[in-house]
Design a protein around this motif. Structure first.
Motif, PDB file in Angstrom:
ATOM      1  N   ILE A 117       0.775  -1.497  -0.266  1.00 35.11           N
ATOM      2  CA  ILE A 117       0.560  -0.106  -0.468  1.00 35.11           C
ATOM      3  C   ILE A 117       1.351   0.690  -0.322  1.00 35.11           C
ATOM      4  O   ILE A 117       1.298   1.170   0.668  1.00 35.11           O
ATOM      5  CB  ILE A 117      -0.598  -0.061   1.044  1.00 35.11           C
ATOM      6  N   LEU A 118       0.641   2.245  -0.743  1.00 34.70           N
ATOM      7  CA  LEU A 118       1.912   3.504  -0.988  1.00 34.70           C
ATOM      8  C   LEU A 118       0.507   4.452  -1.391  1.00 34.70           C
ATOM      9  O   LEU A 118       0.063   5.229  -2.636  1.00 34.70           O
ATOM     10  CB  LEU A 118       2.096   3.051  -2.460  1.00 34.70           C
ATOM     11  N   PRO A 119      -0.039   5.033  -0.417  1.00 37.98           N
ATOM     12  CA  PRO A 119      -1.287   6.364  -0.301  1.00 37.98           C
ATOM     13  C   PRO A 119      -0.268   7.511  -0.569  1.00 37.98           C
ATOM     14  O   PRO A 119      -0.729   8.789  -0.148  1.00 37.98           O
ATOM     15  CB  PRO A 119      -2.037   6.493   1.019  1.00 37.98           C
ATOM     16  N   SER A 120       0.900   7.921  -0.409  1.00 31.19           N
ATOM     17  CA  SER A 120       1.814   9.392  -0.717  1.00 31.19           C
ATOM     18  C   SER A 120       1.118   9.811  -2.093  1.00 31.19           C
ATOM     19  O   SER A 120      -0.101   9.300  -3.263  1.00 31.19           O
ATOM     20  CB  SER A 120       2.834   8.573  -1.387  1.00 31.19           C
ATOM     21  N   VAL A 121       1.103  11.282  -2.298  1.00 34.98           N
ATOM     22  CA  VAL A 121       0.430  12.313  -2.357  1.00 34.98           C
ATOM     23  C   VAL A 121       1.191  12.478  -3.768  1.00 34.98           C
ATOM     24  O   VAL A 121       1.312  13.539  -4.344  1.00 34.98           O
ATOM     25  CB  VAL A 121       0.094  13.246  -1.720  1.00 34.98           C
ATOM     26  N   TYR A 122       3.072  12.625  -3.293  1.00 36.90           N
ATOM     27  CA  TYR A 122       3.362  12.823  -4.075  1.00 36.90           C
ATOM     28  C   TYR A 122       5.380  11.551  -3.830  1.00 36.90           C
ATOM     29  O   TYR A 122       5.251  11.596  -3.303  1.00 36.90           O
ATOM     30  CB  TYR A 122       3.847  14.401  -4.898  1.00 36.90           C
ATOM     31  N   GLU A 123       5.509  11.585  -5.064  1.00 35.71           N
ATOM     32  CA  GLU A 123       6.667  10.662  -4.545  1.00 35.71           C
ATOM     33  C   GLU A 123       8.015  11.233  -5.469  1.00 35.71           C
ATOM     34  O   GLU A 123       7.448  11.711  -6.909  1.00 35.71           O
ATOM     35  CB  GLU A 123       6.795   9.299  -5.186  1.00 35.71           C
ATOM     36  N   GLY A 124       9.063  10.809  -5.493  1.00 34.65           N
ATOM     37  CA  GLY A 124      10.606  10.741  -6.186  1.00 34.65           C
ATOM     38  C   GLY A 124      10.267   9.785  -7.668  1.00 34.65           C
ATOM     39  O   GLY A 124       9.350   9.779  -8.287  1.00 34.65           O
ATOM     40  N   PHE A 125      10.889   9.343  -7.663  1.00 34.58           N
ATOM     41  CA  PHE A 125      11.002   7.700  -8.306  1.00 34.58           C
ATOM     42  C   PHE A 125       9.935   6.950  -7.555  1.00 34.58           C
ATOM     43  O   PHE A 125       9.961   6.057  -8.846  1.00 34.58           O
ATOM     44  CB  PHE A 125      12.317   7.137  -8.861  1.00 34.58           C
ATOM     45  N   SER A 155       4.216  -7.812 -18.639  1.00 36.69           N
ATOM     46  CA  SER A 155       4.978  -7.630 -19.645  1.00 36.69           C
ATOM     47  C   SER A 155       6.019  -7.591 -19.434  1.00 36.69           C
ATOM     48  O   SER A 155       7.147  -9.223 -20.914  1.00 36.69           O
ATOM     49  CB  SER A 155       4.046  -7.777 -21.408  1.00 36.69           C
ATOM     50  N   ASP A 156       6.836  -6.965 -19.546  1.00 37.74           N
ATOM     51  CA  ASP A 156       8.566  -6.996 -20.430  1.00 37.74           C
ATOM     52  C   ASP A 156       8.694  -6.329 -18.615  1.00 37.74           C
ATOM     53  O   ASP A 156       9.249  -5.485 -18.933  1.00 37.74           O
ATOM     54  CB  ASP A 156       8.327  -6.044 -21.090  1.00 37.74           C
ATOM     55  N   PHE A 157       9.678  -7.348 -17.955  1.00 34.71           N
ATOM     56  CA  PHE A 157      10.304  -6.329 -17.109  1.00 34.71           C
ATOM     57  C   PHE A 157      11.584  -5.926 -17.263  1.00 34.71           C
ATOM     58  O   PHE A 157      12.460  -5.158 -16.600  1.00 34.71           O
ATOM     59  CB  PHE A 157      10.922  -7.700 -15.690  1.00 34.71           C
ATOM     60  N   SER A 158      11.579  -6.404 -18.448  1.00 36.53           N
ATOM     61  CA  SER A 158      13.170  -5.346 -18.054  1.00 36.53           C
ATOM     62  C   SER A 158      13.312  -4.453 -18.947  1.00 36.53           C
ATOM     63  O   SER A 158      13.883  -3.798 -18.302  1.00 36.53           O
ATOM     64  CB  SER A 158      14.045  -6.354 -19.834  1.00 36.53           C
ATOM     65  N   ALA A 159      12.479  -3.440 -19.586  1.00 37.08           N
ATOM     66  CA  ALA A 159      11.996  -2.360 -19.332  1.00 37.08           C
ATOM     67  C   ALA A 159      11.982  -1.552 -17.741  1.00 37.08           C
ATOM     68  O   ALA A 159      12.809  -1.029 -17.972  1.00 37.08           O
ATOM     69  CB  ALA A 159      11.582  -1.896 -20.376  1.00 37.08           C
ATOM     70  N   LEU A 160      11.307  -2.470 -16.945  1.00 37.70           N
ATOM     71  CA  LEU A 160      10.924  -2.022 -15.425  1.00 37.70           C
ATOM     72  C   LEU A 160      12.536  -1.739 -15.000  1.00 37.70           C
ATOM     73  O   LEU A 160      13.231  -1.032 -14.441  1.00 37.70           O
ATOM     74  CB  LEU A 160      10.197  -2.260 -15.119  1.00 37.70           C
ATOM     75  N   LYS A 161      13.040  -2.565 -15.420  1.00 37.65           N
ATOM     76  CA  LYS A 161      14.668  -3.626 -14.591  1.00 37.65           C
ATOM     77  C   LYS A 161      15.332  -2.227 -14.916  1.00 37.65           C
ATOM     78  O   LYS A 161      16.351  -1.639 -14.245  1.00 37.65           O
ATOM     79  CB  LYS A 161      15.070  -4.730 -15.016  1.00 37.65           C
ATOM     80  N   ALA A 162      15.523  -2.143 -15.939  1.00 37.51           N
ATOM     81  CA  ALA A 162      16.299  -0.582 -16.976  1.00 37.51           C
ATOM     82  C   ALA A 162      16.215   0.681 -15.766  1.00 37.51           C
ATOM     83  O   ALA A 162      17.147   0.991 -15.703  1.00 37.51           O
ATOM     84  CB  ALA A 162      16.242  -0.984 -18.602  1.00 37.51           C
ATOM     85  N   GLN A 163      15.162   0.780 -16.142  1.00 37.01           N
ATOM     86  CA  GLN A 163      14.737   2.200 -15.303  1.00 37.01           C
ATOM     87  C   GLN A 163      15.483   2.334 -13.655  1.00 37.01           C
ATOM     88  O   GLN A 163      15.057   3.427 -13.429  1.00 37.01           O
ATOM     89  CB  GLN A 163      12.907   2.327 -14.885  1.00 37.01           C
ATOM     90  N   PRO A 218      20.886   1.734 -10.426  1.00 42.75           N
ATOM     91  CA  PRO A 218      21.180   2.960 -10.179  1.00 42.75           C
ATOM     92  C   PRO A 218      21.999   4.116 -11.352  1.00 42.75           C
ATOM     93  O   PRO A 218      22.076   4.841 -10.857  1.00 42.75           O
ATOM     94  CB  PRO A 218      22.367   2.315  -9.469  1.00 42.75           C
ATOM     95  N   SER A 219      22.613   3.836 -12.104  1.00 42.71           N
ATOM     96  CA  SER A 219      22.607   4.353 -12.840  1.00 42.71           C
ATOM     97  C   SER A 219      21.772   5.258 -13.689  1.00 42.71           C
ATOM     98  O   SER A 219      21.821   6.719 -14.046  1.00 42.71           O
ATOM     99  CB  SER A 219      23.947   3.778 -13.926  1.00 42.71           C
ATOM    100  N   PHE A 220      20.877   4.801 -14.579  1.00 40.64           N
ATOM    101  CA  PHE A 220      19.354   4.945 -14.809  1.00 40.64           C
ATOM    102  C   PHE A 220      18.794   6.286 -14.050  1.00 40.64           C
ATOM    103  O   PHE A 220      18.777   7.420 -14.422  1.00 40.64           O
ATOM    104  CB  PHE A 220      18.678   4.004 -15.402  1.00 40.64           C
ATOM    105  N   VAL A 221      18.641   6.109 -12.361  1.00 44.79           N
ATOM    106  CA  VAL A 221      18.225   6.444 -11.640  1.00 44.79           C
ATOM    107  C   VAL A 221      18.671   7.539 -11.411  1.00 44.79           C
ATOM    108  O   VAL A 221      18.330   9.133 -11.179  1.00 44.79           O
ATOM    109  CB  VAL A 221      18.274   6.485 -10.442  1.00 44.79           C
ATOM    110  N   ALA A 222      19.695   7.568 -11.106  1.00 44.72           N
ATOM    111  CA  ALA A 222      21.330   8.877 -10.691  1.00 44.72           C
ATOM    112  C   ALA A 222      20.672   9.898 -11.950  1.00 44.72           C
ATOM    113  O   ALA A 222      20.484  10.859 -11.823  1.00 44.72           O
ATOM    114  CB  ALA A 222      22.649   8.432 -10.893  1.00 44.72           C
ATOM    115  N   ASN A 223      21.134   9.681 -13.355  1.00 42.57           N
ATOM    116  CA  ASN A 223      21.223  10.500 -14.574  1.00 42.57           C
ATOM    117  C   ASN A 223      19.663  10.665 -14.459  1.00 42.57           C
ATOM    118  O   ASN A 223      19.512  12.094 -15.373  1.00 42.57           O
ATOM    119  CB  ASN A 223      21.262   9.739 -15.851  1.00 42.57           C
TER     120      ASN A 223
END
Length: 183
Positions: free
Chosen positions: A84-92, A152-160, A163-168
């Motif tokens: 459960i994630l009821p946040s009203v805003y988040e970063g990543f 359907s495609d975990f690879s796209a989510l994993k790429a996001q 650490p390097s993707f998030v840092a960029n």
């Protein structure tokens, strides 16, 4: 050790007691469910202590662990009914991705970052400041009929989530802020 899988929802993994996390409305919804004798236990973990949490929120259906190590976090993800994630805003919003990887039903506020990561793979809270709307979403989780969709495609989510993707992403935002500040 108790088998928690049938009656526990993990909430806001990991979290802080910051106002944008929307904890008061979640606790209110939990208490309303408890009043109807229809409530599982809810585990809260995050950057706070049990004492700090209990000072602000009290419920006999809430278990507070505070900060946990990765091994225990993975155990909670593996054995919970949903996240459960009821946040009203988040970063990543890494917990969104973690919940998907754990193949759990996610209850999340209907905010941009949740939609970006979860797409239609969540039970959305349309009005996160409304404890009744949170309660309705929690009931959908607890009825155990909400399908757990596998992306359907975990690879796209994993790429996001590397650490390097998030840092960029953060670097790009900071660069834009600096450019705006210089104008």
């Amino acid at each position: 050790w108790r088998d928690w899988s049938s009656d526990v929802c993990s909430s806001d993994l990991p979290s802080a007691l910051a106002p944008h996390k929307n904890i008061p409305n979640l606790v209110k919804a939990i208490d309303e469910l408890r009043s109807a004798n229809d409530s599982p236990y809810f585990i809260f973990i995050g950057a706070y202590s049990d004492t700090e949490f209990q000072r602000n929120y009290k419920s006999d259906r809430i278990i507070v662990y505070g900060y946990v190590d990765v091994e225990f976090l993975n155990f909670l993800y593996a054995n919970c009914m949903g996240v459960i994630l009821p946040s009203v805003y988040e970063g990543f919003g890494m917990p969104y991705a973690e919940a998907l990887f754990a193949q759990k039903v996610v209850v999340a506020s209907d905010i941009a970052i949740a939609r970006e990561i979860l797409n239609d793979d969540a039970v959305y809270i349309k009005s996160p400041f409304d404890s009744v709307q949170i309660q309705i979403a929690l009931k959908r989780l607890m009825d155990k009929t909400t399908p757990i969709r596998k992306p359907s495609d975990f690879s796209a989510l994993k790429a996001q989530t590397t650490p390097s993707f998030v840092a960029n992403k953060y670097i790009n935002v900071l660069e834009k802020c600096l450019l705006q500040a210089r104008k």
